[in-house]
Design an enzyme around this catalytic site. Structure first.
Site, short mmCIF file in Angstrom:
data_model
loop_
_atom_site.label_atom_id
_atom_site.label_comp_id
_atom_site.label_asym_id
_atom_site.label_seq_id
_atom_site.Cartn_x
_atom_site.Cartn_y
_atom_site.Cartn_z
N HIS A 1 71.46 59.25 81.30
CA HIS A 1 71.08 58.74 82.62
C HIS A 1 70.49 57.32 82.61
CE1 HIS A 1 72.22 62.50 84.16
NE2 HIS A 1 71.07 63.15 84.17
N HIS B 1 70.92 62.37 91.84
CA HIS B 1 70.42 63.53 91.10
C HIS B 1 69.54 64.44 91.95
CE1 HIS B 1 69.54 65.73 87.45
NE2 HIS B 1 70.27 64.89 86.75
N GLU C 1 76.58 66.63 90.70
CA GLU C 1 76.60 65.18 90.55
C GLU C 1 78.04 64.69 90.47
OE1 GLU C 1 73.86 64.37 87.08
OE2 GLU C 1 73.58 66.50 87.36
C1 BGC Z 1 72.13 66.76 82.89
C2 BGC Z 1 71.21 67.70 82.16
C3 BGC Z 1 69.85 67.08 82.11
C4 BGC Z 1 69.40 66.85 83.52
C5 BGC Z 1 68.07 66.18 83.53
C6 BGC Z 1 71.60 66.58 84.26
O1 BGC Z 1 72.41 65.67 84.95
O2 BGC Z 1 73.44 67.25 82.91
O3 BGC Z 1 71.65 67.95 80.84
O4 BGC Z 1 68.93 67.87 81.43
O5 BGC Z 1 70.31 66.04 84.18
O6 BGC Z 1 67.40 66.51 84.63
#
Ligand code: BGC
Length: 382
Positions: free
Chosen positions: A142, A214, A346
């Site tokens: 991310h 998110h 997402e």
């Molecule tokens: C991911 C997860 C991660 C989470 C964090 C998601 O987009 O796929 O693996 O732990 O984000 O909040």
């Protein structure tokens, strides 16, 4: 209930439940009298010396979406259930300290420069190797230590009183990524109860780009502690299997009626025990073109709330809140956000695309424009 009373009740419920926590009763009464479609602003703290405002977009039917400058995050989405009762369907925090806490798992934030994982926190481009922060074991997740969910986004209200324009320019080299990336994200709440998110970006050097949002959804609005009783449909015949660090193996497998198959709607809890760690995968959407197409439909049977997801992107990460463990503080109303307490859908390109030549490319070059649209559409059923 008479129509007028209904609207007053709806406005009351909305204002009490929505972006006015901590206000005095008098302020709430004033807010109730003035509740109408449009955009209102409320101070939400200070970040890096700049004011963080919570903007509330309300539409004519009383649905409301709140956005803050910190991370460009969605802090609240208030939608009616099938009896007309309003409820907040995203996890979040009552104040900025909540968002700033270590371990905030990206609640509601805008994610980039590269949403999802990049293996071993490195990729090569035009013969040069780039090193990113390994912030998820050995991998990059991310956007790094300070991704776009942790920066200050400028926000401007748009004409028409239903859209906000967010902008952020990511400097060349930020979090290890090449090129200055200029981004614009437009959040619109339509009269049809759709939250539309439109992303555009330009760069001055070739760079991988994969932006997403998110938000953690639980359509029960607090009634159910987990999403295991939500019913999910995803229009995807294939998914990208992953290794033990959640990096795609490079294969694309058929869902073929197994636990990953959501083509026919099913309860999330039905097969989850057969997926080690829970759902945290990218589905390859069954698309007919490159426009906005239906990707998923989520239903909470108890409240009748329905959320459809439309996107222009090729993939959808369904994450079943596997790392929520009830320890976050400053949560809305002090609620415990437990294991599987919410889910993320997402819209995105596939994880680790910069290292996976067989996946659709995420490379953005100077002179090109990155475009991505995602719509979360809310409705109800009996
Ligand atoms: C991911 C997860 C991660 C989470 C964090 C998601 O987009 O796929 O693996 O732990 O984000 O909040």
């Amino acid at each position: 209930m008479k129509k007028n009373n209904f609207f007053l009740f709806a406005a009351l419920a909305l204002q009490l439940a929505a972006c006015n926590n901590g206000d005095t009763v008098k302020e709430k009464e004033t807010a109730i009298l003035t509740a109408k479609a449009g955009i209102t602003e409320k101070p939400f703290g200070t970040f890096e010396g700049k004011p963080v405002i919570e903007y509330a977009i309300t539409n004519a039917s009383g649905m409301q979406v709140c956005i803050i400058n910190y991370g460009g995050a969605i802090s609240r989405i208030t939608t009616p259930d099938n009896k007309g009762e309003m409820g907040d369907v995203v996890l979040g925090f009552d104040n900025l300290d909540g968002f700033l806490q270590k371990g905030n798992p990206y609640f509601g934030g805008l994610i980039g420069r590269y949403g999802n994982r990049i293996a071993k926190a490195t990729f090569s481009l035009d013969g040069k190797q780039y090193t990113l922060a390994a912030n998820n074991g050995v991998n990059a997740l991310h956007g790094g230590n300070k991704g776009y969910d942790k920066v200050y986004w400028n926000i401007e209200k748009q004409a028409g009183d239903s859209s906000l324009k967010l902008t952020y320019t990511s400097p060349d080299g930020e979090e290890g990524y090449p090129g200055t990336l200029k981004m614009e994200v437009i959040y619109t709440l339509t009269s049809a109860n759709e939250l539309k998110i439109e992303y555009t970006a330009n760069t001055d050097k070739a760079t991988p780009v994969n932006l997403t949002s998110h938000a953690y959804f639980n359509l029960s609005a607090g009634a159910d502690s987990t999403i295991l009783g939500h019913e999910l449909m995803m229009k995807a015949a294939q998914y990208t299997p992953v290794d033990s660090t959640l990096i795609p193996t490079g294969k694309i497998d058929a869902v073929a009626g197994g636990p990953m198959d959501f083509n026919t709607p099913k309860l999330i809890g039905r097969d989850i025990a057969n997926v080690p760690g829970g759902y945290d995968h990218n589905w390859v959407l069954s698309r007919s073109g490159s426009g906005l197409e239906l990707a998923a439909r989520l239903v909470h049977p108890g409240s009748g709330r329905v959320m459809e997801v439309y996107t222009t992107e090729p993939g959808l990460q369904f994450y079943s809140g596997n790392f929520l463990d009830g320890t976050l503080t400053n949560t809305k109303g002090g609620k415990k956000y437990v294991w599987h307490g919410a889910l993320c859908l997402e819209t995105q390109h596939f994880p680790d695309s910069p290292n996976q030549p067989s996946f659709p490319s995420t490379l953005l070059k100077p002179g090109e424009t990155y475009h991505h649209t995602c719509v979360y559409k809310f409705s109800t059923q009996q």
